[in-house]
Design a protein around this motif. Sequence first.
Motif, PDB file in Angstrom:
ATOM      1  N   PRO A 165      -2.292   4.198   5.776  1.00 11.07           N
ATOM      2  CA  PRO A 165      -2.351   2.529   5.927  1.00 11.07           C
ATOM      3  C   PRO A 165      -1.703   2.030   6.909  1.00 11.07           C
ATOM      4  O   PRO A 165      -1.931   1.057   7.612  1.00 11.07           O
ATOM      5  N   ASN A 172      -5.320   5.561  -1.984  1.00  2.42           N
ATOM      6  CA  ASN A 172      -4.852   4.102  -2.559  1.00  2.42           C
ATOM      7  C   ASN A 172      -5.924   3.516  -3.623  1.00  2.42           C
ATOM      8  O   ASN A 172      -5.348   2.994  -4.447  1.00  2.42           O
ATOM      9  N   LEU A 187       0.948  -1.315  -0.052  1.00  3.50           N
ATOM     10  CA  LEU A 187      -0.031   0.042  -0.041  1.00  3.50           C
ATOM     11  C   LEU A 187       0.932   1.310  -0.023  1.00  3.50           C
ATOM     12  O   LEU A 187       1.994   1.205   0.717  1.00  3.50           O
ATOM     13  N   ARG A 209      -7.998  -2.103  -3.791  1.00  2.72           N
ATOM     14  CA  ARG A 209      -7.340  -1.167  -4.521  1.00  2.72           C
ATOM     15  C   ARG A 209      -7.050  -1.974  -5.834  1.00  2.72           C
ATOM     16  O   ARG A 209      -7.258  -1.446  -6.894  1.00  2.72           O
TER      17      ARG A 209
END
Lengths: 366, 307
Positions: A139, A103, A94, A154
């Motif tokens: 994250p 993201n 991430l 994502r």
Amino acid sequence: MAIVEDRNIIAVDVQNAVKRYGSFTALKTISLSIKDNEFFTLLGPSGCGKTTLLRIIGGFEELSEGAISLFGDEIAKLPPNKRPINTVFQNYALFPHMTIEENVMFGVEMRGGSKAEARQRASEMLDLVQLTQFASRKPSQLSGGQQQRVALARALAPEPKVLLLDEPLSALDLKLRQAMRYELKEIQRKAGITFIFVTHDQEEALTMSDRIAVMSSGELQQLGTAREIYESPHNTFVADFIGETNLLEVSVDALSGGSATCHLGGGHELICDEVKGVGVGAKVHLSIRPERLTLSDTPMEGASLSGVVRDNIYIGTDIQTIVDLNEGPQMVIRTSNSDRGNKRIFEPRSPVFVNMEKGAARLLAD
Amino acid sequence: MAGGAASGGKAQTDTYKEARTLLLLPSWLVLGFFVLIPVFMMLIYSFLTKEFRGGVIWEFSLAAYDQFFFDRGLFGDDAPSIEWTYINIFWRSIWQAGAATIFALLIGFPTAYFIATRPPNSRQMWVFLVTIPYWVNLLIRTVSMKFLLRDQGPLNDFLMGIGIVDSPIHIINTDFAVQLGLFYSYLPFMVLPIYAAVERYNFSLSEAAADLYASKWQTLRRVLLPAVKPGVIAGCILVFVPSLGSFLAPDLLGGAKNFMIGSLIEEQFKGNAGNWPFGAAASMILLSLVLIVLMLSARQQNKGEGV
């Protein structure tokens, strides 16, 4: 995202794929076809080439030889950013400086979508993985399981045709890992696209996959459904790697009417189904799953091998009994704890007979 | 909120507090004697009256700052107007140091990236190679640069030899020569912090960006650069700040008309012509500028790590 009913369209077709690193050959001529809307697993021990194959499909490694196509289009020469394939990386990867929402938006934007479109898509995906309330966090503020789901959101956001998952559950603890299996399967069903999943955990593979490709040392060992692979392993490696089994060295004494009579040593004999490539006199392996064996104090009809109990091991759902066959090999027998009332537990050193139903023993060609 | 967020760094009980104070003592002493006291002395000097043969008279005066910012005519009795001479020198210094920093970044970033992406066991050698020229004294390096760049020097000989130019390019005594000199003086200070940042960079982030349809350029701008930003900022500060106060490169490569702050300050403390309070005041103004740059960058860094 409609549910695709036609399960015969080929999503990813790998033909004679070879990958060499200097003098080391990581993939030795692998060919396989992965269907559309399939949960496909590449299973094998570390170093078997499963991750290499996944990275080749994703475009992170180049093929040394062979071809690979996506819905009929050759993609071997395309860089990763030109392939409608997304990846859930093992360590999630991430972007640490972006929020969860940013993201998830990234891929949609890079693919040419507008900010508004990307935001819309991100909110759908975060909804799917139930992380909507974390959209504005970074994250590092999320737990491992949550990060894993962000990685999934994502990768799904740009609507790839195929999703690659590189051991995505390996960093999670056992409970979470088990819960995520069902969640992943469910998400695959909802997304209606092909998932190609890489794992070394055979239990993970068995519970989630439509089909499994078992790999070892750069070669495809067997391709089939979970049931096919577990119940009809093609070779010693597959039988041994998937689940637990009694792997016995036998010699084939006679063949008749599709049955083979095998000699285990110590005068023990077994009759099992004939297998292509195994003739009279062959020294081969035989696989019998421990749960398909039963114990008794008198010989029963069919195959019944005499022996002595060495030990009983309590493992929760089952009791595992280890039996030394008289002048023969050792065998493991599993007795489920659920119907304990009906079955005797034999104390160590008591003489027993090991019984099996017909078809439980399977000859292995190599 | 549901779901365990990663636990933040809690203040730990300080088991080694006494040992730490003791260990820090030498640093504090050095810092005090060689940085804080001299700076404080300069601050005081800048508010004193000048002695004509160098040195100061202990009498409070704002003359130094007045001279820096205001023009009161030849005899000092005109109505004050803004004195541009020194402000222009400052402005040109900032421009020169800024240009040198940009050159260093353009050359240093790819260099650092290259080193950080070599196999681990050869990186040390590359770092070593980058630092080798800096074993030679800065003065000698700058003088040899002057020799290299002059009209009849090897560079122009070479350029004319291969026929790119007909007559020598005039480099020495230009702004560009100064920028080149500064850039060369401080290049490793750009390379090393960026190298350290790129080495820590998780390259699977670049793979993830490529996987998500980002081009190489988009990956650099949206993923790699933000991740290594602290290293880039550190490198820029380490090049910009000493460049701003440098006087060797401007003196030797820039000639008389390419005066920079460093040279201006140096002049004030040299021989009998000097003006100590004015030099001290110019130093204080330079120091304030540098502190402002540092504070701005610190604020940037904090924003980058913001929650």
